[in-house]
Design an enzyme around this catalytic site. Sequence first.
Site, PDB file in Angstrom:
ATOM      1  N   ASN A   1       9.874   3.866   3.642  1.00  0.00           N
ATOM      2  CA  ASN A   1       9.696   3.246   4.942  1.00  0.00           C
ATOM      3  C   ASN A   1      10.946   2.452   5.303  1.00  0.00           C
ATOM      4  OD1 ASN A   1       6.551   3.434   5.438  1.00  0.00           O
ATOM      5  ND2 ASN A   1       6.856   2.987   3.278  1.00  0.00           N
TER       6      ASN A   1
ATOM      7  N   CYS B   1       7.161  10.261   0.567  1.00  0.00           N
ATOM      8  CA  CYS B   1       6.122  11.243   0.872  1.00  0.00           C
ATOM      9  C   CYS B   1       6.315  12.434  -0.045  1.00  0.00           C
ATOM     10  CB  CYS B   1       6.205  11.694   2.330  1.00  0.00           C
ATOM     11  SG  CYS B   1       5.031  13.027   2.707  1.00  0.00           S
TER      12      CYS B   1
ATOM     13  N   ARG C   1       0.845  -1.199   0.000  1.00  0.00           N
ATOM     14  CA  ARG C   1       0.000   0.000   0.000  1.00  0.00           C
ATOM     15  C   ARG C   1       0.885   1.256   0.000  1.00  0.00           C
ATOM     16  NH1 ARG C   1      -0.737   4.773   2.520  1.00  0.00           N
ATOM     17  NH2 ARG C   1      -0.374   3.789   4.548  1.00  0.00           N
ATOM     18  N   ASP C   2       1.607   1.479   1.076  1.00  0.00           N
ATOM     19  CA  ASP C   2       2.394   2.708   1.236  1.00  0.00           C
ATOM     20  C   ASP C   2       3.498   2.788   0.181  1.00  0.00           C
ATOM     21  OD1 ASP C   2       3.110   5.073   2.434  1.00  0.00           O
ATOM     22  OD2 ASP C   2       3.789   4.204   4.313  1.00  0.00           O
TER      23      ASP C   2
ATOM     24  N   HIS D   1      10.224   5.919   8.846  1.00  0.00           N
ATOM     25  CA  HIS D   1      10.901   6.045   7.553  1.00  0.00           C
ATOM     26  C   HIS D   1      12.390   6.214   7.823  1.00  0.00           C
ATOM     27  CE1 HIS D   1       7.488   6.862   4.572  1.00  0.00           C
ATOM     28  NE2 HIS D   1       6.939   6.397   5.668  1.00  0.00           N
TER      29      HIS D   1
END
Lengths: 329, 329
Positions: free
Chosen positions: B259, B250, B23-24, B219
């Site tokens: 991450n 981000c 997802r991220d 992160h």
Amino acid sequence: MNTGNKLWRGSQRPIHIQEVGTRDGLQVEPVFVPTEDKIALVNALSDAGLAKIEVTAFVSPQAIPALRDAETVLREIQRRPGVVYSALVPNVRGAERAIDARADEFNLVMSCSETHNLANLRMTRAQSFAALADVIALAKATANGPALNVSLSCSFGCPMEGDVPAEVVLDWAARFVDLGVRGVTLCDTTGMAYPSQVAALTEAFRARWPATELTLHFHNTRGMGLANVLAAIDAGADRFDASLGGLGGCPYAPGATGNVCTEEIVHALELMGYATGVDQDKLLGAARWLPALVGHDVPSQIVKAGRRLDLHPVPADFEAIRERALARG
Amino acid sequence: MNTGNKLWRGSQRPIHIQEVGTRDGLQVEPVFVPTEDKIALVNALSDAGLAKIEVTAFVSPQAIPALRDAETVLREIQRRPGVVYSALVPNVRGAERAIDARADEFNLVMSCSETHNLANLRMTRAQSFAALADVIALAKATANGPALNVSLSCSFGCPMEGDVPAEVVLDWAARFVDLGVRGVTLCDTTGMAYPSQVAALTEAFRARWPATELTLHFHNTRGMGLANVLAAIDAGADRFDASLGGLGGCPYAPGATGNVCTEEIVHALELMGYATGVDQDKLLGAARWLPALVGHDVPSQIVKAGRRLDLHPVPADFEAIRERALARG
């Protein structure tokens, strides 16, 4: 739970950061960094407040042409009081050159792994020890001679042999301590160290030789560099090698990244309340100069992302976003 | 000196590793990873033994086209007993889709920073909270409904505002705990967390809500990812988000890396004697597949360098080197 672990609160405990990028970093770069730039870089690092700088290596100019200007660099830097200017010295010939150029300290290198020593230095460990003992004898016979440090490669594992027993590492350290060296560096040459091992070996070393200057030298090959620094601090260490920008590597371990990055380690330790004595603005200024010097990006996360509180602007349409949100009530 | 610090000896203490790369990580990739590859990736991660997998996000397909196949992926993965299959859910519409697709858990996201929440979600924090409270009410009204977790972005600082006071973070956590969520994730969205801060906030959270499932989400933007994980473990945490290959980022913090990397964290924790329950061979197999899936190298140091004892051959001329050395006596 470990409430109140003092590791997370540095309380201004001094930690000495020793720069090795000018030697361990530049020696593996394919470009020759001009002599005047090397001198300016060492001067900038001195000005940033590092405790020790491994300026260069007195090795064969044919073997490592990147450092063929060792004498000039060491002679022409500005010596800042309190900073130790060290040089790698592999043998008596190198020692004579380094004494002429007024190195404050000799850094002597051999490996705890027989295979790595043969592959890297083309000698058995016994042969390396004998050659370095000659260097130590010469240094001790020199009036106002240099301080002596020995760096033990593969102290946390050999990329060809695998694990290196702690007893082997401590035995080689003992032989050099018996010859009267001021300091010993335990080197994680290819990034095999992990925190449990680091804490145990550091603790064993400190308990056996409380008066010997102990340095830990980590690579960030598997992402454990800072964690290993913290494990060593927890076990009583207070000196660390690091490389500006995270330069460095090892030809015998493909994929290995460089040394732990000076500005990353200083940034983290200062946030935690340790006293490195380093001016981060000056250090980061020097680090940001590196890509132009070596011709490529450097691994440093701080060069990429800035310090923790180096903030970013809001999006250009932020006020419109806010007004629309507030209008929804 | 801190002899005997238990942090360095995991003693098989269980640590739950929660994968967020699907997802991220994938949401910020410019390529669309084919649905069948996403399913195969989640199945591989299940098989590797991860505790929880954030499979996808039920957001607008126009806003995040990379995850437009959320329903299909979540419906068609093989569900391994014991693994929690989570999905990001931003609002009631997303919640309805996620319930249809049988998400085990909703992950609800808002930011502790007003500026970041507006920039990222185009709502004030109060508006986000109200929308998520509606999602929580819907979930609770659903027979055999999903578990609920809330991820609080910028819990360790905002890239635009700077420091976010711990009291603000704990106040937002309290509002969700009062609504009955099972878990809270403190997210270091742009890599501003540092170990002292992590230890203090983790300890405060654990003391106030010992029964709430606490996750830490770091992160590695400034190289402190693993150190932050260890600080959190030391303060009582046992759940961590991580991203295969270190994918992620981000858009509001240029230069931010992804991450913390799942295989780096698992590799380090297993070496230290913690029990992650993860099969590293299977995990690394999945990680080595990633560059082909996303079309670029991934930050993972373990993909680059291998595990600690993945050894390298001696140089081709090693026997000749040894013979020459031994001949010198």
